[in-house]
Scaffold this motif. Structure first.
Motif, short mmCIF file in Angstrom:
data_model
loop_
_atom_site.label_atom_id
_atom_site.label_comp_id
_atom_site.label_asym_id
_atom_site.label_seq_id
_atom_site.Cartn_x
_atom_site.Cartn_y
_atom_site.Cartn_z
N ASP A 163 0.83 -1.21 0.00
CA ASP A 163 0.00 0.00 0.00
C ASP A 163 0.86 1.26 0.00
N GLY A 165 3.89 1.42 -0.99
CA GLY A 165 4.83 1.41 -2.11
C GLY A 165 6.26 1.32 -1.63
N ARG A 166 6.44 1.04 -0.38
CA ARG A 166 7.76 0.91 0.26
C ARG A 166 7.58 0.19 1.57
#
Length: 315
Positions: A163, A165-166
């Motif tokens: 969610d 992105g990292r």
């Protein structure tokens, strides 16, 4: 935050006093401890004009001042002499000082960089990370529902990684450092106030040197940014010491099972502040990840309570 508690197979513990009043006081102290820790983002946000390292440095300086005053008013005779005879404990406290400095810095940085929700995630998963450490280092055994809860938490972190992105590194860093700090403190086996006094003293030369340098290069906010900021920096001492004293009052009056449940008050308040006060984004996908974490914690805590009640019935 400090003085972490483990939720892996908590020992059966009775309050020091059998009286209802003692239990109520213990619950009040515990709720006050975790409530204050939960509300700290409001305080740190007031200091966003100062850098996180400067705030951290003042937190150590003024916390040591408060702790020194407490030890002078209510001394525990011989504690330093006893500790000096345990060089291994001093080494552990030195390591703990470095770890808690990192933890405090990351927390302050996260709050002042609009990651309050992520810091709350760190303290939601911290008890579960502590359990993993207990299994690996202390060979503590988990029951099947507890393993399921840990697996569900791992799925939740993976989901949140997708969610965000990292990897939610602020949360993971807070959880790992807090769990490590707990292990070091457990091995050192010192009083909460005395241990923090040693840790702050060890860090003191470094933070004082940094504050002097900051002032020399004209980047310090202490005194130079007005009395409001100056007083807020000084207040970092009481803001750290007061909940620690409440914790000391709670841990002697209520079972560790209760204390383990109360600790979820801190990240719950942080989460609410992040979403409702600081208006940090909470899309449905992220909320699902947090719901998985909450489910894992509910399963884990419920299993702990069931096991403790079973043990008490067998006594």
């Amino acid at each position: 935050m400090s003085a972490p508690t483990s939720t892996a197979g908590p020992p059966v513990q009775s309050p020091d006093s059998d009286s209802h009043g003692s239990l109520n006081r213990g619950l009040l102290y515990g709720a006050s401890t975790y409530g204050i820790w939960g509300l700290l983002p409001l305080y740190w946000r007031l200091l966003d004009n100062a850098g996180a390292i400067e705030v951290l440095a003042h937190r150590f300086v003024w916390t040591l001042a408060i702790i020194a005053l407490l030890l002078w008013v209510r001394p525990r005779a011989g504690w330093w002499r006893e500790l000096r005879q345990r060089p291994a404990a001093l080494r552990l406290l030195a390591a703990a000082a470095v770890i808690i400095a990192f933890n405090w810095y990351l927390y302050i940085w996260g709050v002042n960089h609009e990651r309050v929700v992520e810091t709350s995630l760190g303290y939601f998963i911290s008890p579960l990370i502590t359990v993993v450490v207990g299994v690996v280092l202390f060979r503590e055994r988990l029951r099947r529902p507890q393993w399921f809860a840990l697996g569900l938490a791992a799925v939740a972190v993976a989901w949140l990684t997708l969610d965000y992105g990292r990897v939610p590194w602020v949360a993971v860093g807070l959880a790992l450092s807090f769990a490590t700090y707990g292990v070091l403190k457990k091995k050192a086996a010192t009083g909460a106030v005395e241990g923090l006094a040693v840790e702050a003293t060890i860090i003191l030369p470094v933070v004082l040197g940094y504050l002097v340098w900051l002032d020399l290069v004209g980047r310090a906010t202490f005194i130079h940014a007005g009395w409001t900021t100056t007083l807020l920096l000084i207040a970092a001492g009481p803001a750290t010491a007061i909940p620690l004293l409440f914790f000391a009052g709670a841990v002697t009056r209520i079972p560790l099972t209760y204390l383990g449940l109360l600790q979820y008050l801190t990240p719950s308040i942080q989460f609410a502040l992040g979403v409702l006060i600081f208006a940090e984004p909470m899309p449905l996908t992220r909320l699902i990840g947090f719901a998985l974490i909450w489910t894992a914690l509910a399963i884990f805590s419920g299993e702990n309570l069931r096991h403790v009640r079973k043990l008490r019935r067998s006594i």
